[in-house]
Design a protein around this motif. Structure first.
Motif, PDB file in Angstrom:
ATOM      1  N   THR A   2       0.788  -1.127  -0.039  1.00  0.00           N
ATOM      2  CA  THR A   2      -0.151  -0.124   0.096  1.00  0.00           C
ATOM      3  C   THR A   2       0.826   1.454   0.161  1.00  0.00           C
ATOM      4  OG1 THR A   2      -0.221   0.145   2.366  1.00  0.00           O
ATOM      5  CG2 THR A   2      -1.816  -1.258   1.288  1.00  0.00           C
ATOM      6  N   LYS A   5       0.462   6.592   4.076  1.00  0.00           N
ATOM      7  CA  LYS A   5      -0.643   7.440   4.425  1.00  0.00           C
ATOM      8  C   LYS A   5      -0.297   8.825   4.514  1.00  0.00           C
ATOM      9  CE  LYS A   5      -3.893   8.088   8.421  1.00  0.00           C
ATOM     10  NZ  LYS A   5      -4.184   7.612   9.534  1.00  0.00           N
ATOM     11  N   SER A   7      -2.044  13.261   4.500  1.00  0.00           N
ATOM     12  CA  SER A   7      -2.974  14.039   5.164  1.00  0.00           C
ATOM     13  C   SER A   7      -3.873  14.362   4.135  1.00  0.00           C
ATOM     14  CB  SER A   7      -2.558  15.245   5.596  1.00  0.00           C
ATOM     15  OG  SER A   7      -3.467  16.166   6.025  1.00  0.00           O
ATOM     16  N   GLU A 105      -8.802   8.290   5.253  1.00  0.00           N
ATOM     17  CA  GLU A 105      -7.757   8.013   5.919  1.00  0.00           C
ATOM     18  C   GLU A 105      -6.442   8.464   5.409  1.00  0.00           C
ATOM     19  OE1 GLU A 105      -7.818   4.028   7.344  1.00  0.00           O
ATOM     20  OE2 GLU A 105      -9.679   4.014   8.151  1.00  0.00           O
ATOM     21  N   GLY A 106      -6.481   8.899   4.030  1.00  0.00           N
ATOM     22  CA  GLY A 106      -5.305   9.576   3.623  1.00  0.00           C
ATOM     23  C   GLY A 106      -4.532   8.333   2.578  1.00  0.00           C
ATOM     24  N   TYR A 107      -4.930   7.206   2.349  1.00  0.00           N
ATOM     25  CA  TYR A 107      -4.295   6.257   1.410  1.00  0.00           C
ATOM     26  C   TYR A 107      -4.649   6.474   0.237  1.00  0.00           C
ATOM     27  CZ  TYR A 107      -3.044   3.923   5.708  1.00  0.00           C
ATOM     28  OH  TYR A 107      -2.448   3.304   6.855  1.00  0.00           O
TER      29      TYR A 107
END
Length: 178
Positions: A2, A5, A7, A105-107
């Protein structure tokens, strides 16, 4: 694997992550990368900096009285170059809707990013027609905007969780619609 992460409220983080994902996807479709936009931006920016540096050096070595006419022309050229750079960034490069392909969540989520590219850029649509997101009637289905919060992701859309990090997929399944 992945993506890291980030912002979702930081436009520069969203843009940088998108910029990192673009070459990977387009190269997989056999496109060749062009650096024309970045080269023009760098050329305009560095030209303005060189003018400022030469003006500073001339003023330092020769003094204000000897360089004030040249300084006036340098300031004019500097503002013209920075105006051109601003125009280039705001009009030619245009801001992309970066928040559409990040979850709450920022992914980074690849599937909506690839659908957006295929729906907006005709050569990409031709090269990767399955990602274009067209229905039987030919209408485009735009990706889910991932800025609404995890409880709103996927509501009323046919967007899948493909490419979504496990934590984001879990939050989609665990929250029930009222």
């Amino acid at each position: 694997m992945t993506s890291p992460k980030i912002s979702v409220y930081s436009l520069s983080d969203l843009k940088n992550t998108t910029d990192d994902a673009l070459p990977n996807y387009l190269t997989s479709l056999k496109f060749q990368q062009s650096h024309y936009l970045a080269d023009v931006r760098l050329g305009l920016g560095y030209s303005a900096v060189v003018i400022a540096a030469v003006t500073f050096y001339a003023d330092y070595k020769l003094g204000w009285d000897a360089t004030k006419v040249w300084t006036m022309w340098a300031v004019i050229a500097y503002f013209i170059l920075n105006g051109a750079l601003t125009y280039w960034i705001w009009v030619v490069e245009k801001a992309a809707p970066f928040t559409r392909w990040f979850d709450s969540e920022g992914y980074f989520v690849a599937a909506p990013f690839q659908r957006w590219l295929a729906s907006e850029i005709p050569p990409v649509k031709e090269a990767d027609s399955q990602k274009a997101g067209t229905s039987a009637t030919g209408e485009l289905h735009h990706g889910t905007p991932y800025t609404q919060g995890s409880e709103d992701i996927g509501k009323g859309t046919k967007a899948s969780a493909e490419g979504t990090p496990p934590s984001a997929a879990r939050s989609r399944k665990s929250k029930k619609a009222p």
